[in-house]
Design an enzyme around this catalytic site. Structure first.
Site, mmCIF file in Angstrom:
data_model
loop_
_atom_site.group_PDB
_atom_site.id
_atom_site.type_symbol
_atom_site.label_atom_id
_atom_site.label_comp_id
_atom_site.label_asym_id
_atom_site.label_seq_id
_atom_site.Cartn_x
_atom_site.Cartn_y
_atom_site.Cartn_z
ATOM 1 N N GLY A 118 0.811 -1.216 0.000
ATOM 2 C CA GLY A 118 0.000 0.000 0.000
ATOM 3 C C GLY A 118 0.835 1.251 0.000
ATOM 4 N N THR A 150 0.520 5.801 -1.740
ATOM 5 C CA THR A 150 -0.037 7.014 -1.150
ATOM 6 C C THR A 150 0.087 6.959 0.364
ATOM 7 O OG1 THR A 150 -1.997 8.472 -1.116
ATOM 8 C CG2 THR A 150 -2.387 6.103 -0.928
ATOM 9 N N TYR A 173 -13.645 -3.254 11.296
ATOM 10 C CA TYR A 173 -12.311 -2.654 11.227
ATOM 11 C C TYR A 173 -11.518 -2.981 12.496
ATOM 12 C CZ TYR A 173 -8.626 0.892 10.990
ATOM 13 O OH TYR A 173 -7.412 1.530 10.973
#
Length: 334
Positions: free
Chosen positions: A45, A48, A200
């Protein structure tokens, strides 16, 4: 009217003091000056946000950096930017979709074939509080990307990491893990009403439990693994929370956010620290908040839960059991 204008020296001191206060509250910069020439680093990832800034920090220190991202075009653009900013030409882009077990296996196979060594693996990629989406293999998206994808990737690269020892694995969890709970009866949110926040938190708790159990299994190998909460950062990760578009958040809580919400560059400092600090050589199975080791949530320290989660995760992703059994699990049906 000039008498009401602060002298530049006073204004500069005030602004400088505010910046120092923000840095103190947010955790500060990595104190280690260690360089890593000759070491190969994988950051997931990394096109960004915190992942990209972590790659920048480690590229500045002379490492060979592999950016592993779902969007290869954006990944290649980020690699070009990092090469230009750091003047380190050993920054490369590779395709990795953590929502696809097939993509993870292909990425790992390519790394094993092409890279002589892998010294640092930073499991950074994440999705946060997205709608009830599922991965290519039918996993709830946050569990699949944040945890199961990294679980499989790490295990597939373990032999390479062991051969490169001393080496390090860094798992980006979150303070949100303290509100998490591993529901073995419904890990994939098929029986309950979907709660994006709880999903999450479960995924981030799973990462800390994975860190603890993996550390136990890696004793004596020269490979360490630690988890961390990098802090709350201004990145695309929070795009599903509505925080950035909220008028209340922007104006009422603005000064608080300015103090507590980190820039991606500042939020990348803990990952950098865990990756390079000489004083952390041999430190494993720990949880860090920012630059400091902290005790995680009680459930994150439950060895029985950690071992059960490992076995269930191995079954779900089709990973051969490390205890020597040749039995392979089946992916969760779609």
């Amino acid at each position: 009217m000039n008498r009401y204008i602060l002298p530049l020296s006073v204004l500069g001191t005030a602004v400088g003091g505010a910046v120092l206060l923000k840095d103190f509250v947010a955790g500060g910069a990595c104190p280690s000056k260690t360089t890593i020439p000759g070491k190969t680093v994988i950051v997931t990832g990394a096109n960004t946000g915190v992942g990209k800034q972590t790659a920048v920090e480690l590229a500045k220190r002379g490492g060979t950096i592999i950016l592993a991202c779902r969007d290869l075009e954006k990944c290649e653009a980020a690699a070009r930017e990092i090469r230009g900013e750091t003047l380190n030409h050993r920054v490369n882009a590779r395709h990795l979709d953590l929502a696809s077990l097939k993509s993870i296996r292909e990425f790992a196979a390519k790394i094993i074939e092409e890279e002589e060594r892998v010294h640092i693996l930073i499991n950074n990629a994440a999705v946060m509080r997205c709608p009830h989406w599922t991965t290519e293999d039918g996993f709830e998206m946050q569990l699949g990307v944040n945890y199961l994808g990294h679980f499989l990737l790490t295990n597939l690269l373990l032999d390479k990491l062991k051969a490169s020892a001393p080496s390090r694995i860094i798992n980006l969890s979150s303070l949100a893990h303290v509100a998490g709970h591993i529901d073995f009866e419904d890990l994939n949110w098929e029986k309950r009403k979907y709660d994006t926040k709880a999903a999450y938190c479960q995924s981030k708790l799973a990462l800390v439990l994975f860190t603890k159990e993996l550390s136990r299994r890696l004793q004596g190998t020269g490979v360490t693994v630690n988890a961390l909460h990098p802090g709350v950062a201004r990145t695309e990760l929070g795009r599903h929370t509505g925080m950035h578009s909220s008028t209340f958040s922007s104006f009422t809580l603005g000064p608080i956010f300015w103090l507590l919400v980190k820039s991606p560059q500042l939020a990348a400092q803990p990952s950098t620290y865990l990756a390079v600090a000489e004083e952390l050589e041999g430190v494993s199975g720990k949880y860090f908040e920012g630059l400091k080791e902290k005790a995680p949530a009680p459930e994150a320290e439950d060895e029985e839960v950690a071992q059960r989660l490992w076995a269930e995760s191995a079954r779900l992703v089709g990973l051969e059991m490390s205890c020597g059994s040749s039995e392979r699990g089946q992916p969760l049906p779609k």
